[in-house]
Motif scaffolding. Structure first.
Motif, PDB file in Angstrom:
ATOM      1  N   ALA A  29      -8.291  -0.848  -1.946  1.00 49.26           N
ATOM      2  CA  ALA A  29      -9.143   0.159  -1.219  1.00 49.26           C
ATOM      3  C   ALA A  29      -8.147   0.616  -0.037  1.00 49.26           C
ATOM      4  CB  ALA A  29     -10.201  -0.516  -0.285  1.00 49.26           C
ATOM      5  N   LEU A  30      -7.252  -0.141   0.465  1.00 48.95           N
ATOM      6  CA  LEU A  30      -6.284   0.242   1.405  1.00 48.95           C
ATOM      7  C   LEU A  30      -5.187   1.167   0.778  1.00 48.95           C
ATOM      8  CD1 LEU A  30      -5.035  -0.255   4.335  1.00 48.95           C
ATOM      9  CD2 LEU A  30      -3.821  -2.145   2.980  1.00 48.95           C
ATOM     10  N   THR A  31      -4.815   0.965  -0.586  1.00 44.88           N
ATOM     11  CA  THR A  31      -3.851   1.680  -1.197  1.00 44.88           C
ATOM     12  C   THR A  31      -4.701   2.922  -1.354  1.00 44.88           C
ATOM     13  OG1 THR A  31      -2.811  -0.077  -2.271  1.00 44.88           O
ATOM     14  CG2 THR A  31      -2.487   1.858  -3.448  1.00 44.88           C
ATOM     15  N   ALA A  32      -5.694   3.248  -1.860  1.00 44.16           N
ATOM     16  CA  ALA A  32      -6.684   4.357  -2.157  1.00 44.16           C
ATOM     17  C   ALA A  32      -6.496   5.291  -0.789  1.00 44.16           C
ATOM     18  CB  ALA A  32      -8.052   4.240  -2.588  1.00 44.16           C
ATOM     19  N   GLU A  33      -6.965   4.771   0.280  1.00 42.05           N
ATOM     20  CA  GLU A  33      -6.734   5.456   1.694  1.00 42.05           C
ATOM     21  C   GLU A  33      -5.307   6.007   2.129  1.00 42.05           C
ATOM     22  OE1 GLU A  33      -9.257   6.224   3.230  1.00 42.05           O
ATOM     23  OE2 GLU A  33     -10.742   4.950   2.372  1.00 42.05           O
ATOM     24  N   PHE A  34      -4.373   5.246   1.575  1.00 37.79           N
ATOM     25  CA  PHE A  34      -2.908   5.664   1.796  1.00 37.79           C
ATOM     26  C   PHE A  34      -2.718   6.809   0.675  1.00 37.79           C
ATOM     27  CE2 PHE A  34      -2.260   2.058   4.547  1.00 37.79           C
ATOM     28  CZ  PHE A  34      -0.913   2.133   4.953  1.00 37.79           C
ATOM     29  N   ALA A  35      -3.030   6.705  -0.493  1.00 39.67           N
ATOM     30  CA  ALA A  35      -3.008   7.795  -1.554  1.00 39.67           C
ATOM     31  C   ALA A  35      -3.552   9.118  -0.919  1.00 39.67           C
ATOM     32  CB  ALA A  35      -3.537   7.402  -2.652  1.00 39.67           C
ATOM     33  N   ALA A  36      -4.863   9.017  -0.290  1.00 41.59           N
ATOM     34  CA  ALA A  36      -5.479  10.174   0.251  1.00 41.59           C
ATOM     35  C   ALA A  36      -4.569  11.003   1.005  1.00 41.59           C
ATOM     36  CB  ALA A  36      -6.984   9.717   0.642  1.00 41.59           C
ATOM     37  N   LEU A  37      -4.009  10.139   1.946  1.00 42.89           N
ATOM     38  CA  LEU A  37      -3.027  10.794   2.952  1.00 42.89           C
ATOM     39  C   LEU A  37      -1.858  11.284   2.366  1.00 42.89           C
ATOM     40  CD1 LEU A  37      -1.828  11.452   5.768  1.00 42.89           C
ATOM     41  CD2 LEU A  37      -1.020   8.891   5.999  1.00 42.89           C
ATOM     42  N   ALA A  58       0.752  -1.349  -0.153  1.00 42.01           N
ATOM     43  CA  ALA A  58       0.126  -0.015  -0.096  1.00 42.01           C
ATOM     44  C   ALA A  58       0.892   1.278  -0.047  1.00 42.01           C
ATOM     45  CB  ALA A  58      -0.996   0.003   1.209  1.00 42.01           C
ATOM     46  N   LEU A  59       2.027   1.199   0.621  1.00 49.29           N
ATOM     47  CA  LEU A  59       2.935   2.332   0.836  1.00 49.29           C
ATOM     48  C   LEU A  59       3.456   2.713  -0.528  1.00 49.29           C
ATOM     49  CD1 LEU A  59       3.942   4.104   3.103  1.00 49.29           C
ATOM     50  CD2 LEU A  59       6.084   2.750   3.154  1.00 49.29           C
ATOM     51  N   HIS A  60       3.785   1.636  -1.306  1.00 44.34           N
ATOM     52  CA  HIS A  60       4.247   1.773  -2.727  1.00 44.34           C
ATOM     53  C   HIS A  60       3.159   2.072  -3.693  1.00 44.34           C
ATOM     54  CE1 HIS A  60       6.088   1.272  -6.524  1.00 44.34           C
ATOM     55  NE2 HIS A  60       5.604   0.309  -6.731  1.00 44.34           N
ATOM     56  N   GLY A  61       2.012   1.469  -3.682  1.00 36.60           N
ATOM     57  CA  GLY A  61       1.044   1.788  -4.489  1.00 36.60           C
ATOM     58  C   GLY A  61       0.495   2.905  -4.363  1.00 36.60           C
ATOM     59  N   SER A  62       0.279   3.636  -3.331  1.00 33.45           N
ATOM     60  CA  SER A  62      -0.238   4.972  -2.984  1.00 33.45           C
ATOM     61  C   SER A  62       0.862   6.193  -3.488  1.00 33.45           C
ATOM     62  CB  SER A  62      -0.365   5.024  -1.635  1.00 33.45           C
ATOM     63  OG  SER A  62       0.856   5.150  -0.636  1.00 33.45           O
ATOM     64  N   GLY A  63       2.083   5.624  -3.633  1.00 31.43           N
ATOM     65  CA  GLY A  63       3.065   6.568  -4.376  1.00 31.43           C
ATOM     66  C   GLY A  63       4.158   7.258  -2.997  1.00 31.43           C
ATOM     67  N   PHE A  64       3.942   6.766  -1.971  1.00 30.78           N
ATOM     68  CA  PHE A  64       4.759   7.130  -0.687  1.00 30.78           C
ATOM     69  C   PHE A  64       6.168   6.600  -1.147  1.00 30.78           C
ATOM     70  CE2 PHE A  64       1.204   7.775   2.088  1.00 30.78           C
ATOM     71  CZ  PHE A  64       1.534   9.181   2.528  1.00 30.78           C
ATOM     72  N   THR A  65       6.218   5.566  -2.079  1.00 27.18           N
ATOM     73  CA  THR A  65       7.665   4.996  -2.478  1.00 27.18           C
ATOM     74  C   THR A  65       7.849   4.626  -3.850  1.00 27.18           C
ATOM     75  OG1 THR A  65       7.212   2.793  -1.778  1.00 27.18           O
ATOM     76  CG2 THR A  65       8.003   3.916   0.097  1.00 27.18           C
ATOM     77  N   GLY A  66       9.149   4.774  -4.227  1.00 24.82           N
ATOM     78  CA  GLY A  66       9.072   4.552  -5.706  1.00 24.82           C
ATOM     79  C   GLY A  66       9.182   3.197  -6.028  1.00 24.82           C
ATOM     80  N   ARG A  67       9.354   2.280  -5.153  1.00 31.26           N
ATOM     81  CA  ARG A  67       9.260   0.842  -5.566  1.00 31.26           C
ATOM     82  C   ARG A  67       8.579   0.202  -4.013  1.00 31.26           C
ATOM     83  NH1 ARG A  67      13.462  -2.014  -2.956  1.00 31.26           N
ATOM     84  NH2 ARG A  67      15.356  -0.537  -2.330  1.00 31.26           N
ATOM     85  N   GLN A  68       8.190  -1.109  -4.317  1.00 34.33           N
ATOM     86  CA  GLN A  68       7.682  -1.732  -3.033  1.00 34.33           C
ATOM     87  C   GLN A  68       9.195  -1.976  -2.288  1.00 34.33           C
ATOM     88  OE1 GLN A  68       4.683  -4.551  -3.058  1.00 34.33           O
ATOM     89  NE2 GLN A  68       5.645  -5.774  -1.550  1.00 34.33           N
ATOM     90  N   LEU A  69       9.254  -1.649  -0.972  1.00 34.57           N
ATOM     91  CA  LEU A  69      10.108  -2.034   0.084  1.00 34.57           C
ATOM     92  C   LEU A  69      10.005  -3.170   0.668  1.00 34.57           C
ATOM     93  CD1 LEU A  69      10.944   1.585   1.642  1.00 34.57           C
ATOM     94  CD2 LEU A  69      12.256   0.396  -0.503  1.00 34.57           C
TER      95      LEU A  69
END
Length: 175
Positions: free
Chosen positions: A159-167, A47-58
């Motif tokens: 849905a989880l990723t969408a919530e992370f993306a809103a943040l 979710a962190l990656h999918g929302s754009g917080f990170t450039g790749r999945q860590l």
């Protein structure tokens, strides 16, 4: 894994954090590895990656890369358990007080609590819902995200990723 019960994991923090993510408490797998959200099936990292917080999945073992990205991790309750429902109401209240103290020291732009039930119990807001909260903790805006544990069937990864993306959008928008 039983040997990991009651262990703690150090916070992952640094200066000038955009978001301090607070899990409920470490699971036994995380306590055994020393890495937050480490159990296979936990959706925090995707979710962190999918929302754009990170450039790749860590990978959880790369958690120390987060502060350079403006991200940190802590927990409401530091004691590891197999399930969050093993925690007592008093542990949540005490954990909420300790979390507020950490937030006052770290001063992130946002505190993201991962689990609405934990937020309700720790901070006495029984009607809180997922999303931005009307109250602040130690002067820091709070955003409640769904618990990313694989045990939380209410929120699937999209849905989880969408919530992370809103943040992420809120946290990266200039004030």
């Amino acid at each position: 894994m039983a040997a990991a019960a009651d262990r703690t994991i150090p916070d992952v923090v640094g200066p000038n954090l955009l978001v301090l993510f607070s899990g409920i408490n470490p699971g036994l797998y995380s306590a055994a590895t020393g890495h937050h959200f480490a159990r296979p099936g936990n959706r925090f990292w995707p979710a962190l990656h999918g929302s754009g917080f990170t450039g790749r999945q860590l990978h959880p073992s790369e958690q120390d890369l987060l502060p350079a990205l403006g991200l940190g991790i802590t927990n409401v309750v530091s004691r590891a358990t197999a399930r969050a429902d093993e925690l007592s109401p008093d542990e949540f209240v005490t954990g909420g007080t300790r979390l507020a103290e950490r937030v006052a020291l770290i001063r992130p732009r946002y505190l993201a609590v991962l689990g609405v039930t934990a937020y309700r119990a720790a901070f006495g807001h029984p009607k809180a819902k997922i999303g931005p909260q009307p109250d602040q903790i130690s002067g820091v805006p709070v955003w409640v995200l769904p618990n990313p544990s694989g045990l939380n069937a209410h929120f699937q990864l999209p849905a989880l990723t969408a919530e992370f993306a809103a943040l992420r959008t809120a946290a990266t928008t200039p004030h």
